[in-house]
Design an enzyme around this catalytic site. Sequence first.
Site, PDB file in Angstrom:
ATOM      1  N   CYS A 103      14.883  -4.112  -3.846  1.00 19.58           N
ATOM      2  CA  CYS A 103      15.665  -3.352  -4.712  1.00 19.58           C
ATOM      3  C   CYS A 103      14.900  -2.319  -5.615  1.00 19.58           C
ATOM      4  O   CYS A 103      14.865  -2.400  -6.895  1.00 19.58           O
ATOM      5  CB  CYS A 103      16.403  -3.984  -5.428  1.00 19.58           C
ATOM      6  SG  CYS A 103      17.658  -5.310  -4.327  1.00 19.58           S
ATOM      7  N   ARG A 114       0.670  -1.189   0.069  1.00 22.98           N
ATOM      8  CA  ARG A 114      -0.112  -0.073   0.072  1.00 22.98           C
ATOM      9  C   ARG A 114       0.853   1.272   0.032  1.00 22.98           C
ATOM     10  O   ARG A 114       0.583   2.184  -0.642  1.00 22.98           O
ATOM     11  CB  ARG A 114      -1.186  -0.019   0.909  1.00 22.98           C
ATOM     12  CG  ARG A 114      -2.071  -1.239   1.138  1.00 22.98           C
ATOM     13  CD  ARG A 114      -3.117  -0.914   2.095  1.00 22.98           C
ATOM     14  NE  ARG A 114      -3.960   0.005   1.603  1.00 22.98           N
ATOM     15  CZ  ARG A 114      -3.926   1.145   2.576  1.00 22.98           C
ATOM     16  NH1 ARG A 114      -2.990   1.366   3.516  1.00 22.98           N
ATOM     17  NH2 ARG A 114      -4.674   2.291   2.280  1.00 22.98           N
TER      18      ARG A 114
END
Length: 425
Positions: free
Chosen positions: A349, A318
């Site tokens: 990453c 979210r």
Amino acid sequence: MNHFEDRAGPAGAELWCEDVRLSDIAEAVGTPVYVYSSATLERHYRAFHDAFAPRDVLIAYAVKANGSLSVLRTLIQLGAGADTVSEGEIRRALAAGAPPERIVFSGVGKTDAELAFALDVGVAEINVESEPELERLIALAATKGKRPTVALRINPNVGAGGHAKITTGDEGNKFGVSLGEAERLYARASAAPELDVAGVACHIGSQISDLTPMEAAFTTMRHLVERLHAQGLKVRRLDLGGGLGVPYFDQPEPPSPRVYAEMVERVVGDLDVQLAFEPGRLIAANAGALVSQVIQVHARPGGRRFLVLDAAMNDLLRPAMYDAFHAIRPVVSKPDAPRVVYDVVGPVCETGDTFARGREMAELAAGDLVAFMSAGAYGASMASEYNARPLIPEVLVKGDRFAVTRRRPTYEEMLARDTFAPWLE
Ligand SMILES: *Cc1c(COP(=O)(O)O)cnc(C)c1O
């Protein structure tokens, strides 16, 4: 009131879920882990249900918010139905024990196979969202010799919600048939002997914190029902969707179910229809926390401090997806800990893997536990294995008991789903 509370402990205040220490769950199950509170699920369901009492309403809990079988069964046992948007969700609802006559099937892109499945199951209501879908359903019902109950989902051209990506009721959104074509399509459906047309449905968005757009949409729906009645068409059910927001701590308190129900009664209460609702977030959001451990604190020269957690955007999407705010609480509060400003990040990453920027919190160290609050809806259900991180476990608490309701898969299980193309073997 969400049954996640601090209680005094030897090392300082500790965060509990009902009568279980979050740190005990973390120790037993490992982190990251989703923890759900039965009492909170029950409380939220009852608050919504009781707000409409003594009216007999269908409350079809939106499975996509949190489709954990144990969460679903907890709600189904209270009388909830299920609002589903895929065959997988219908199967989840059935597996959790939902009676077909309490299952609603929504969604803009139901495949023939999914519609056929819903016909075989005999769900309570298929919410038809477009003309081509209506025609496909009529053809399919004829082939299968079934007579499904349907509602026509209307796009009332009132959008609302906490973020553009979760607004669904605008004319420009993909959901539902437009008002201009609603009467023609309703008449078409009603005339089709293959269908049992129950009524109309709408759902204008999610995390709605202001009743004004909802009232506008429901007023529009009311006028539509009146026009349909005036044409001699039968409307016996009005499905008003979900979307009521929950407090995420950085926002004004959204209206309570009671205030919402009063508005609904005022706007559509005198229509001779059964009312149906599809709340998801309202039931599940504050019933869940994501517990995570601090991997390290990375202080940059210049003062920026990154709090690097073992949870990441693949576990709780979210913040990355909707810039959503989650309160992040220490699981054990150290008395006298200085206040520090962190960027709270996960190991994935991508810079998007940032839960909070410039968040002032009590100082934390490697190994400490934190809890993301209000993570029970659109948390685990949106998780992925991005960065080859296995889906994290889920735990349900009831009183002083807890159970792992989805265990952490092993790396071997994760890898075993892949196969080599024959020429690579
Ligand atoms: C997502 C969805 C809901 C639930 O929305 P919440 O904001 O979680 O209450 C209800 N109905 C439909 C059709 C949905 O797509």
